[in-house]
Design a protein around this motif. Structure first.
Motif, PDB file in Angstrom:
ATOM      1  N   ASP A 599      13.528 -11.077   5.445  1.00  0.00           N
ATOM      2  CA  ASP A 599      13.634 -10.911   3.991  1.00  0.00           C
ATOM      3  C   ASP A 599      13.422 -12.231   3.272  1.00  0.00           C
ATOM      4  O   ASP A 599      12.733 -12.296   2.243  1.00  0.00           O
ATOM      5  CB  ASP A 599      15.008 -10.344   3.626  1.00  0.00           C
ATOM      6  N   HIS A 602       9.777 -13.228   3.402  1.00  0.00           N
ATOM      7  CA  HIS A 602       8.975 -12.364   2.541  1.00  0.00           C
ATOM      8  C   HIS A 602       9.070 -12.824   1.085  1.00  0.00           C
ATOM      9  O   HIS A 602       8.052 -12.912   0.383  1.00  0.00           O
ATOM     10  CB  HIS A 602       9.451 -10.920   2.671  1.00  0.00           C
ATOM     11  N   ARG A 643      12.437  -2.359   8.452  1.00  0.00           N
ATOM     12  CA  ARG A 643      12.353  -3.312   7.338  1.00  0.00           C
ATOM     13  C   ARG A 643      10.908  -3.726   7.085  1.00  0.00           C
ATOM     14  O   ARG A 643      10.477  -3.862   5.928  1.00  0.00           O
ATOM     15  CB  ARG A 643      13.192  -4.558   7.653  1.00  0.00           C
ATOM     16  N   LEU A 647       8.866  -3.292   3.510  1.00  0.00           N
ATOM     17  CA  LEU A 647       8.251  -4.406   2.789  1.00  0.00           C
ATOM     18  C   LEU A 647       6.769  -4.154   2.556  1.00  0.00           C
ATOM     19  O   LEU A 647       6.225  -4.490   1.493  1.00  0.00           O
ATOM     20  CB  LEU A 647       8.471  -5.714   3.556  1.00  0.00           C
ATOM     21  N   ASP A 650       6.584  -1.680  -0.301  1.00  0.00           N
ATOM     22  CA  ASP A 650       6.874  -2.310  -1.594  1.00  0.00           C
ATOM     23  C   ASP A 650       5.681  -3.112  -2.100  1.00  0.00           C
ATOM     24  O   ASP A 650       5.444  -3.180  -3.310  1.00  0.00           O
ATOM     25  CB  ASP A 650       8.102  -3.218  -1.477  1.00  0.00           C
ATOM     26  N   ASP A 651       4.928  -3.723  -1.198  1.00  0.00           N
ATOM     27  CA  ASP A 651       3.784  -4.541  -1.613  1.00  0.00           C
ATOM     28  C   ASP A 651       2.509  -3.723  -1.775  1.00  0.00           C
ATOM     29  O   ASP A 651       1.442  -4.280  -2.082  1.00  0.00           O
ATOM     30  CB  ASP A 651       3.531  -5.650  -0.581  1.00  0.00           C
TER      31      ASP A 651
END
Length: 809
Positions: A599, A602, A643, A647, A650-651
């Motif tokens: 996290d 990122h 996870r 991610l 989300d991107d």
């Protein structure tokens, strides 16, 4: 002349005038002033370090505002220090001021600070160090207690005398016999004769000697009193803790006193005046100064008459400022109740306890919440003293004082928040100063969360000046004579001494925030060397976020961070290479720790992606490739695979269809329930609740998996799910529960809900919901008013769709 004489008055005892006092006692202070006025001595001797004799004239300076303290610190080790605090109502302060006003020599006669600090250093664990860091026994608390032979227990003389008088509270006893009896009125010497007799009886009852250090100090004081008598005769007044008076009155051989002082350790010391606070005079502060209510004592000492009436009026004013309804009638009733309580309790006048009980009953409606505010603001108080500019100080302190005045940053005892806009030169300079002081270990300001804008040009600080910060300034003086030079030298030394890579990157961030251009190259060289040698992916991942934050802050402050960007890009590359192998075959704890590193990296890559070095090297694309590897590799723990998938979603690197496929694979019947729950924890944690709310396909997959978990495996899965869902906002949890309760076909989480229509949305337009949102959308976009609320069901779906399209366009 055999005693101190004055017009119409004679000190009744033989020898010098010994004024035994309670340190920080307003009654003792008034009595000392009355006795000095009556006796008119030729010299005044005061309990305190003799190295401070040269500082006594500064007490008459117009800029001197008590409470203040004498600070002694070892020259070679500034951290070894001691304070002698003095308030306006301290008998020692009153004696100093009287001597200066009457042009009478004043001297300190206690054991020198050179021995005090050395003794503390050599005997840190002994009983003799109990009072270090303050003004020794008397100034630090009640007059120093004694210990019976064979014990290490100190006795509080006031508590012993109060108990003999039938009181269970020494403070109440002191108020009744001194504060409320008009100390100093009539015979000015009577209170001191009574205290001397009482202390003599106590010393005799408890072995006569007392604490080891007391014996040494009293021997030194006797020698100083003898020296003063040779110079001024018996016309000498001595102001000291009442416990010491019998020892000073006792005749002792000079050789015996000198023998006690022989061979004492000694260090080089510096003395200065520093500001003090009422809060630091209270026991609760950790500097136990012998009084629980310095604000109340200052009030008693300062008011000319009617202390209770004036006090309750101040309390009423404070409560009105806090928007409580308190009228004059409340004050009158509280005064009557305080007087009644004093009469019922057999006290000559109402004291603080009666006034507090009256405030609680009349003004606070029996609540202790507003009463706590009264105690904090008035009973204790946030008064901060001031020292004159002419007072001696280390060069670093002088530079800090100059900067504080130039930047209009006044030290205050009460905590306050300071909002800074870094686009303004003055605010930027304030930020640099506070960051430099933090590097030096001077915690005047601590960063706080801003209540307003979250832009990088905003900073919020919580400021509170504590007296011990003066010691920190003296300690930091070894690094340089100015704040800038000292912070630079400290940063360079810390960089060389740092062992962990994250420590160096954090230091680089501090250097940019503090704007230390000379220190930054040194820190960067150390950072590059450590990064090249450190192969631990966890260490590299911990270091990268601080570097990226430094780049971000550097842009706000206009700092050249080109070299820092190159190091950050190189660090990211090494993380990309080493992360997939480092994520294989981890246990649950190690996997959770690695998830936090993922996290952090990122977020750092997202901030780093706009820099030239990152754009040229394609860092963001390479990072997405690493996440794809993690999301599809079976040897990676489920929490990391989940996870990575989240991610990427989300991107926008994976579509919802692909995310649903990954979830379907992870939650397939062949996957052990514990591994599937770990995947869900990684995917749905950290804001994933809103994702499940708005994407019914993912919610349906999750619901279908959860309802299919065998009963024997459900107890193993439940802790992981609870940890995941407990991080969601209450409203999100409530919404998810409603969706699941409705079931398939009703906006719920069933797997068959999204078979038709757009994923995540209903198959047909909900006319009522569409019409309801239009007024709010128009208002947010600033169109021609919110317009009338449409009547549910009165319009067509085409009209609502057209209007929404028009608003969006």
């Amino acid at each position: 002349m055999t005693g101190v004489e004055a017009a119409g008055s004679r000190w009744p005892g033989a020898g010098p005038l010994l004024l035994g006092v309670r340190h920080h006692g307003p009654g003792s202070a008034r009595a000392v002033r009355a006795a000095l006025e009556a006796a008119r001595p030729r010299a005044v001797l005061i309990e305190g370090p003799p190295e401070a004799d040269a500082l006594i004239p500064l007490a008459a300076d117009e800029e001197m505002r008590p409470p203040v303290a004498l600070l002694a610190h070892a020259v070679d080790e500034p951290g070894h220090s001691a304070f002698w605090p003095l308030a306006e109502f301290s008998p020692e302060w009153v004696a100093i001021r009287w001597a200066l006003e009457h042009d009478v020599p004043a001297r300190f006669v206690d054991l020198p600070a050179a021995h005090t600090l050395a003794w503390r250093t050599e005997r840190p664990d002994g009983d003799d160090s109990a009072e270090e860091g303050t003004a020794e026994e008397g100034t630090a608390r009640h007059p120093s207690g004694a210990r019976p032979p064979g014990t290490d227990v100190r006795v509080d003389p006031l508590a012993a005398l109060a108990g003999a008088a039938g009181y269970d509270d020494p403070e109440r006893w002191w108020e009744d016999v001194v504060e409320h009896r008009g100390a100093g009125e009539g015979d000015a010497f009577a209170p001191f004769l009574a205290l001397e007799e009482a202390m003599g009886a106590l010393r005799e009852a408890y072995g006569g000697g007392g604490h080891d250090r007391d014996l040494v100090r009293e021997a030194y004081m006797r020698l100083q009193v003898r020296s003063a008598r040779r110079e001024f005769g018996d016309a000498v007044a001595v102001v000291c803790g009442a416990w010491h008076v019998p020892a000073l009155r006792r005749r002792a051989a000079v050789t015996a006193d000198r023998a006690l002082l022989k061979g004492l350790p000694k260090v080089r010391t510096d003395m200065s005046w520093v500001p003090w606070t009422h809060r630091r005079l209270s026991r609760a502060s950790g500097y136990g100064a012998g009084i629980e209510s310095p604000g109340w004592y200052a009030h008693l000492f300062g008011v000319p008459d009617r202390p209770v009436e004036r006090w309750l009026t101040r309390v009423a004013g404070l409560l009105r400022e806090e928007d409580r309804v308190v009228s004059s009638a409340h004050v009158i009733e509280a005064v009557r109740l305080a007087g009644t309580l004093a009469a019922m309790r057999g006290r000559p006048l109402p004291g603080l306890s009666e006034a507090t009980d009256a405030v609680r009953a009349v003004m606070c409606d029996g609540s202790d919440v507003p009463l706590a505010l009264v105690h904090d603001r008035l009973v204790v108080g946030d008064v901060l003293g001031e020292v004159p500019r002419a007072a001696p100080a280390v060069p670093l302190q002088r530079d800090l004082t100059r900067l504080q005045r130039r930047l209009r940053l006044t030290p205050e005892a009460s905590a306050r928040e300071l909002e800074l806009d870094l686009r303004k030169e003055t605010d930027a300079a304030r930020s640099r100063l506070l960051h430099r002081l933090r590097l030096l270990g001077i915690g005047w300001g601590e960063p706080a969360v801003s209540r307003g804008s979250t832009g990088t040009f905003r900073e919020t600080w919580r400021l509170c000046w504590e007296p011990e910060l003066s010691v920190r300034v003296a300690e930091a003086g070894v690094w340089g004579t100015t704040v800038l030079a000292a912070a630079t030298a400290r940063a360079e030394a810390d960089a060389v001494a740092a062992r962990a890579l994250a420590e160096v990157t954090a230091l680089a961030e501090h250097c940019l925030l503090a704007e230390l251009p000379d220190a930054l190259p040194v820190v960067m060289r150390v950072l590059a060397d450590r990064a090249a040698l450190d192969a631990d992916v966890g260490h590299l991942a911990q270091a990268l976020p601080a570097l990226v934050r430094s780049l971000r802050y550097g842009d706000v402050r206009g700092t050249d961070t080109g070299a820092l960007a190159g190091v950050a890009a190189g660090l990211a590359e090494r993380i990309f290479v080493g992360l997939p192998p480092a994520c294989a075959a981890l246990d649950a704890d190690a996997a959770e720790e690695m998830r936090r590193h993922v996290d952090a990296v990122h977020g750092a890559v997202a901030l780093l992606g706009d820099t030239p070095a990152a754009v040229h090297g394609g860092l963001r694309a390479r990072w997405h490739g690493v996440l794809r590897v993690l999301s599809g590799r079976d040897t990676v723990p489920g929490v990391l695979r989940g996870r990575a998938a989240r991610l990427l979603l989300d991107d926008g690197e994976v579509e919802q269809e692909q995310a649903a496929r990954l979830m379907g694979l992870a939650l397939s019947p062949g996957t052990p329930p514990a591994d599937a729950a770990a995947w869900v924890e990684g995917f749905a944690g950290g804001g994933g609740g809103m994702l499940l709310v708005h994407d019914e396909r993912l919610l349906g997959l999750f619901d279908a998996w959860l309802t299919g978990v065998p009963g024997e495996a459900f107890t193993d899965v439940l802790p992981l799910l609870r940890r995941t869902f407990s991080a969601y906002e209450p409203g999100v949890r409530r919404t998810l529960g409603e969706l699941v309760r409705r079931g398939p076909g009703q906006g719920g989480g069933g797997a068959g809900r999204t078979a038709a229509g757009v994923p995540g949305f209903a198959a047909d337009l909900d006319q009522e919901r569409a019409d309801a949102v239009l007024p709010v959308v128009r208002l947010l976009l600033g169109l021609d008013g919110p317009g009338p609320n449409p009547v549910p069901g009165s319009g067509s779906g085409e009209r609502s769709g057209d209007e929404l399209a028009g608003v969006a366009g």
